[in-house]
Motif scaffolding. Structure first.
Motif, PDB file in Angstrom:
ATOM      1  N   VAL A  99       0.865  -1.177   0.000  1.00  0.00           N
ATOM      2  CA  VAL A  99       0.000   0.000   0.000  1.00  0.00           C
ATOM      3  C   VAL A  99       0.901   1.225   0.000  1.00  0.00           C
ATOM      4  N   THR A 100       0.598   2.179  -0.869  1.00  0.00           N
ATOM      5  CA  THR A 100       1.399   3.398  -0.973  1.00  0.00           C
ATOM      6  C   THR A 100       0.835   4.452  -0.037  1.00  0.00           C
ATOM      7  N   ASP A 101       1.698   5.040   0.784  1.00  0.00           N
ATOM      8  CA  ASP A 101       1.324   6.098   1.728  1.00  0.00           C
ATOM      9  C   ASP A 101       1.922   7.408   1.208  1.00  0.00           C
ATOM     10  N   VAL A 102       1.064   8.291   0.721  1.00  0.00           N
ATOM     11  CA  VAL A 102       1.494   9.591   0.204  1.00  0.00           C
ATOM     12  C   VAL A 102       0.999  10.670   1.158  1.00  0.00           C
ATOM     13  N   ASP A 103       1.915  11.479   1.669  1.00  0.00           N
ATOM     14  CA  ASP A 103       1.561  12.582   2.561  1.00  0.00           C
ATOM     15  C   ASP A 103       1.847  13.900   1.855  1.00  0.00           C
ATOM     16  N   LEU A 104       0.791  14.660   1.616  1.00  0.00           N
ATOM     17  CA  LEU A 104       0.906  15.933   0.912  1.00  0.00           C
ATOM     18  C   LEU A 104       0.675  17.087   1.875  1.00  0.00           C
ATOM     19  N   THR A 105       1.554  18.051   1.849  1.00  0.00           N
ATOM     20  CA  THR A 105       1.344  19.306   2.561  1.00  0.00           C
ATOM     21  C   THR A 105       0.880  20.327   1.539  1.00  0.00           C
ATOM     22  N   ILE A 106      -0.359  20.804   1.697  1.00  0.00           N
ATOM     23  CA  ILE A 106      -0.955  21.699   0.708  1.00  0.00           C
ATOM     24  C   ILE A 106      -1.107  23.092   1.316  1.00  0.00           C
ATOM     25  N   ASN A 107      -0.590  24.089   0.616  1.00  0.00           N
ATOM     26  CA  ASN A 107      -0.681  25.482   1.045  1.00  0.00           C
ATOM     27  C   ASN A 107      -2.110  25.984   0.831  1.00  0.00           C
ATOM     28  N   ARG A 108      -2.726  26.490   1.887  1.00  0.00           N
ATOM     29  CA  ARG A 108      -4.130  26.906   1.777  1.00  0.00           C
ATOM     30  C   ARG A 108      -4.301  28.190   0.978  1.00  0.00           C
ATOM     31  N   ALA A 109      -3.263  28.993   0.915  1.00  0.00           N
ATOM     32  CA  ALA A 109      -3.359  30.252   0.161  1.00  0.00           C
ATOM     33  C   ALA A 109      -3.234  29.993  -1.338  1.00  0.00           C
TER      34      ALA A 109
END
Length: 563
Positions: A314-324
């Motif tokens: 299973v691939t675990d992808v963690d994305l940090t997304i800028n809200r602006a």
């Protein structure tokens, strides 16, 4: 509560018009709502193929390297544990959740696998080619629910269909131009929206039966997703994930040390992703059962992942997304082996046991014995021991004393597509369930007339662009093959029953209906005439195994390599 897709789209050239499939309210309190970034977790798999039980760890399909891996009970535990680390999580698949499945799922038309994925909490499945094995109408039933139109309900209850969404942006009905499923879904998290686009293998009509795709069209993957990007951006979406049922090869062996490598990707996917709009952030792939972790795939700046097959990773992808900006500011990808060292999920165990008990009398019936493994592993000429046996079984079933004269002349040669052989057979007793795993498609045998010239042209198609694999042949046929000669001049010395084939002579040939319709790119088969449709290929194989009693590996000596 079951989610239903809201609208299809109409495919107009390269442009598409769509509406939101589903959107969930963002979780969290005021502190989370005021944060500057949002951490989003994507858990992904591909090519599960209904492998509810742990695959045999003595075969390569049940291991990653030396580590026993897979099994729905263990996959569910891993997914649940990983999902518990982040409330902003999605669980997605890049296709072939169903199709080419073991008997415990396939005998119930894959309803058990859909129910298993419901229990695991799958959110979206980008539809793969094998989901079309029984046609678009049956796939729609998998989404919407309802009992099988011919065989009724299984397991003493109804079938409610998938709680997750099927997505397919590039598959449309021929008569209306509408997509058969929504092209994408928009998922809302605190401060950001993420689009998930489903993309089916464009070449699906070449690798499923013609009848299964007769009423639908498959469009170019890159053109289809690129047409959606402006539409998504107008909705304020900057994070785009594509579930693409296409793959390739990393050039690396599959083991514990390579599953998080990028290697040097080759294959059709390289061209597809290179043509993707650079606004696409993440591509979850499948089809070729590869495991890879590419932060910058082929220099595109696009992240590409693959999770092997049958639930082993299973691939675990963690994305940090800028809200602006709504853009991905950081990403971490980790392919996790689904080891069998955790407590199996009890609800999945109960589901598997339920259907296993119903299937057991059929599945466990012993039909023969194998003193040595019967495998799909090909020699240098492309011939496998199991391929030899299957081709022999098909010729046996369509010739000889048991062949009714009313069915036409007996066949003198049989061909089998290598890609249709889906599992190996180990040593010991051979059960009907094992035979089913080898040939799970319920293709029917077709006998037909072909000239010697057509047989020569057919064999010359091997290795040509758009043609998949080397044909497995019955022991009645032998020929020489050169891998270095020019295309069209690689086949020589063709013999049937030891006698040279004559171009103008007509020969009776047996194939499955997939090949008869030109499957795997072998278009010459479509020229066959005087066709007779017979029994299911699995039934012929099982009868042949019972006839032999003890099945030895095929000799792999029918194709001779020459300079």
């Amino acid at each position: 509560m079951k989610r239903r897709h809201l609208a299809a789209i109409v495919f107009v050239g390269a442009a598409s018009v769509a509406s939101v499939v589903s959107a969930k309210p963002p979780p969290g309190g005021q502190g989370e709502q005021n944060a500057q970034t949002t951490e989003v977790q994507i858990l992904a798999l591909n090519d599960f193929h209904g492998q509810l039980r742990p695959p045999d760890a003595t075969s390569s399909g049940g291991r990653i390297g030396a580590t026993a891996a897979g099994g729905a009970e263990y996959l569910a535990s891993y997914v649940r544990d990983l999902r518990a680390t982040n409330p902003n999580s999605l669980f997605v698949s890049a296709g072939d959740v169903i199709g080419a499945t073991p008997l415990v799922s396939a005998i119930f038309h894959d309803e058990p696998t859909i129910e298993a994925m419901n229990l695991m909490g799958l959110d979206y499945n980008g539809v793969g080619n094998h989901e079309f094995d029984e046609g678009a109408a049956e796939l729609t039933r998998m989404q919407e629910g309802g009992c099988h139109p011919v065989e009724g309900c299984f397991g003493g209850d109804g079938f409610e269909g998938a709680d997750f969404e099927f997505l397919a942006a590039n598959v449309t009905y021929k008569d209306t131009g509408e997509t058969i499923f929504p092209p994408y879904a928009i998922h809302e998290f605190p401060g950001v929206k993420v689009a998930v686009v489903g993309m089916t293998l464009e070449g699906t009509p070449n690798i499923v039966t013609a009848a299964a795709t007769a009423d639908i069209d498959f469009h170019d993957e890159a053109d289809s997703v690129n047409a959606l990007v402006p539409l998504l951006k107008r909705q304020g979406i900057e994070t785009i994930i594509v579930l693409l049922h296409e793959g390739g090869s990393t050039g690396l062996p599959l083991n514990e040390t390579t599953i998080n490598s990028c290697g040097t990707p080759t294959g059709p996917i390289v061209d597809v992703v290179k043509r993707f709009d650079k606004e696409i952030d993440l591509v979850v792939t499948g089809h070729t059962n590869w495991a890879l972790n590419c932060a910058n795939f082929a220099g595109t700046g696009i992240m590409v992942t693959g999770a092997a097959s049958v639930g082993r990773v299973v691939t675990d992808v963690d994305l940090t997304i800028n809200r602006a900006t709504k853009e991905v500011a950081a990403a971490r990808i980790n392919n996790v082996i689904v080891r069998r060292d955790v407590t199996p999920a009890a609800d999945l165990t109960a589901l598997i046991n339920k259907y296993g008990e119903i299937a057991a009398p059929t599945e466990n019936r012993v039909i023969g014995t194998a003193p040595l493994p019967l495998t799909r592993a090909a020699n240098a000429a492309g011939e496998s021991s199991l391929g030899d046996i299957i081709a022999d079984a098909q010729l046996w079933a369509t010739s000889g004393p048991s062949w009714p004269t009313a069915n036409g002349a007996p066949a003198v040669v049989a061909f089998m597509n290598a890609g249709g052989i889906r599992a190996d057979i180990g040593t010991g007793e051979i059960t009907y369930g094992e035979a089913f795993s080898v040939q799970p498609f319920a293709n029917v045998l077709v006998t037909m007339d072909m000239t010697g010239a057509q047989i020569d042209a057919l064999l010359e198609q091997q290795g040509q662009p758009g043609v998949n694999g080397v044909l497995q042949i019955s022991g009645s046929l032998a020929y020489d093959r050169s891998l270095s000669a020019p295309a069209g001049s690689r086949i020589s010395n063709i013999r049937i029953g030891g006698v040279p084939v004559v171009a103008s002579t007509t020969y009776r040939v047996t194939v499955n209906n997939f090949l008869a319709d030109g499957g795997d790119g072998f278009s010459t088969f479509t020229q066959g005439t005087n066709r007779f449709v017979g029994e299911i290929d699995l039934d012929a194989f099982a009868r042949y195994v019972e006839f032999l009693g003890t099945v030895q590996p095929g000799p792999q000596n029918r194709i001779t390599l020459v300079p």
